[in-house]
Each structure stands twice: as structure tokens, then as C-alpha cells.
Motif scaffolding. Structure first.
Motif: not given
Length: 311
Positions: A20-25, A29-33
């Protein structure tokens, strides 16, 4: 047969494919968690590390590699592989209560990669000395633990053994002054074109200034071949054409094995560079860093086909 002492890392490369693609998961806006999990149905565990790869390739050529490095208590399977290939393990040292260095590489369908690297036993490479090895003809300081690289370069000089400095992925560990110290100690320097640019920027030195301190400077340029700077001249080495582009990982190590073969057999630089070039081409045709095989007679036949000469 002249021995080549190969100081560098041993590692396991754990290679996983995420279908799959990492960008789909990964939500920006949630990278801080961030808390993600990837199912990876495909997993390969490859033998790697610069010392292991260079030794494997030099043995294929009929050379006499003597790798030196630090490994963990999980090294048994790799050790068996080396024994099967007839590669000397006298100076491959097991460090208690550690793992062998290893990389965990997950690749998605866009060829993006997430990698975690555990240095493990590699950080103890400075506990083992070049001076404990009897009569190597040449050496190489390849990527390894920082203190080990510094120490082994110093010991090669102390023992009067000519050696190649191959900073590779270890280059970011050293500042300009430290890199110049390595260059002043080394007999030869080998880098790819990106590493060469970084060295010039970090040291503030030109090609002419650095070449003046070496018997030869070797710069690889991928499909454009390589350049060997020696005694004020530039020797252009053509790239050997691979039959298929499979996996570039480890091509640099295969190339360096070709350099060591030429140096231990007193070959001229034109021939040495071409042997190194063909080694890289053969490696790129196979997945992994130690999955290619050939007989020397077949290598010499392919060398003649690629370059129109023999060695």
C-alpha cells in the motif's frame, strides 16, 4: 595469496514490503500522535554489512579476504554462511549480550522507505586491533563504528599497511578536520559522486588538493562509470552494462572488492577499475548483497565482452 584486511560492519538487513502507500495511513495533521501499524506479508532477511559484503565479493574473484568486525550473539547463521563460502572468520569477533547490527527497512508501493537501524555490536569495533593481524598486504577502512574507523586507520599507518579509506554511509559521523585526517593517513580514497561532493564541502578542499595527498582517488558515478585521479591524470572507467536492473544495494561494496583484487594482484588502474565496474554490474542484477555467484572463468569471459580486453 596476498591478504586484504577488511575493517567494517557486519549486519542483517530485514527488508519488508508494505503493499500500500504510507500516505494512506499517515495523516499529516496527526503526526504529533503518530501510531501506525503496517502489515508486511513479504519479509527477506539478508546478510549484509560492508565488511561482509566486500569479503564475499573478493572471495568470488579468488582473492584472500580477511574481514574484521564486531558481531552479536545472533551471528550463528551468518557465520555458517561465511564458512560455506570459505571466508576466514578469525577476526570476526562476537560481543556478548549484544545483537549484530541490523536494519529494518519497510518499503511501500511508491518506493518510499521507513528504516530503523540498530548498530549493536558495531559500536564495539574499536576493541579489535589491526595490529593483531599478521602480514596483510593491503587494508580498507569501510563504514563501521566511529571509534573503530578512527582507530583502525591509525593502526594501518602504524603498521605500515597501505589502505583504502571508504567513508560511505559513515561520512556524516565526521567533520572536515576528521575527514582530512583520514585522507592524510590513507593511501587511496574511494567515494561515490554524492559523497565526494560532501567531502569537498566539509573539508573546503578541492579535488587537486585532496588528490595530492593520495596515491589515487576513485569516484564512482553509477551508470556513468567512474573516475580515477592519479598522479595528476584522470583515468575514465566505463560502466559495465548489467543485463537487468534488480537491486543497487551493495553495488559499492562489490566495486570496492574489485579495487582490492586489483591492488593485491598488482594490476594497473585501467584494469582494476574495469574489474570493479563489472563487479558492481553483476551485483545489481540480483536482489540482496550476497546472492550473486560466478566462476572466475565466466567473469573473465564477461570482462572481455564488456571491455574488449582480458586480464
Amino acid at each position: 595469496m596476498d591478504k586484504a584486511l577488511i575493517c567494517g560492519s557486519f549486519a542483517f538487513d530485514n527488508i519488508m514490503v508494505f503493499n500500500d502507500q504510507f500516505k494512506n495511513h499517515i495523516l499529516p495533521d496527526k503526526v504529533h500522535i503518530l501510531n501506525v501499524s503496517f502489515l508486511v506479508p513479504e519479509l527477506r532477511r539478508e546478510f549484509g554489512g560492508c565488511a561482509g559484503n566486500i569479503a564475499y565479493n573478493l572471495k568470488l574473484l579468488g582473492g584472500n579476504p580477511l574481514p574484521m568486525g564486531a558481531v552479536g550473539t545472533d551471528f550463528e547463521h551468518y557465520a555458517k554462511w561465511m564458512d560455506e563460502k570459505g571466508i576466514n572468520r578469525e577476526h570476526v569477533n562476537v560481543v556478548d549480550d549484544t545483537f549484530t547490527a541490523q536494519a529494518f527497512i519497510t518499503t511501500d508501493m511508491d518506493d518510499n522507505q521507513i528504516t530503523a537501524f540498530h548498530p549493536g555490536a558495531m559500536n564495539y569495533s574499536h576493541n579489535y586491533s589491526v595490529l593483531d593481524v599478521s602480514d596483510p598486504a593491503v587494508g580498507i577502512v569501510a563504514p563501521d563504528g566511529r571509534e573503530g574507523m578512527i582507530q583502525h586507520a591509525r593502526e594501518f599507518v602504524s603498521a605500515g599497511i597501505p589502505f583504502i579509506f571508504d567513508p560511505g554511509q559513515g561520512l556524516p559521523m565526521f567533520d572536515g578536520d576528521e575527514l582530512m585526517k583520514f585522507i592524510e593517513q590513507a593511501t587511496w580514497l574511494t567515494v561515490n559522486d554524492y559523497e565526494w561532493q560532501l567531502i569537498q564541502e566539509r573539508t573546503g578542499k578541492s579535488q587537486e588538493e585532496i588528490s595530492a595527498k593520495l596515491k589515487a582517488l576513485i569516484v564512482t558515478k553509477g551508470p556513468e562509470g567512474s573516475l580515477i585521479y592519479k598522479d595528476g591524470e584522470v583515468i575514465q572507467i566505463p560502466a559495465a552494462k548489467p543485463s537487468v536492473l534488480q537491486d543497487p544495494t551493495g553495488c559499492g561494496d562489490a566495486y570496492r572488492a574489485g579495487l582490492l583484487y586489483g591492488l593485491t594482484n598488482d594490476l594497473d588502474w585501467e584494469t582494476t577499475g574495469r574489474i570493479a565496474s563489472l563487479m558492481g554490474a553483476i551485483k545489481i542484477e540480483h536482489q540482496g548483497t550476497q546472492n550473486h555467484h560466478f566462476k572466475l572463468a565466466d567473469f573473465k569471459r564477461r570482462f572481455k565482452e564488456a571491455f574488449g580486453t582480458v586480464f
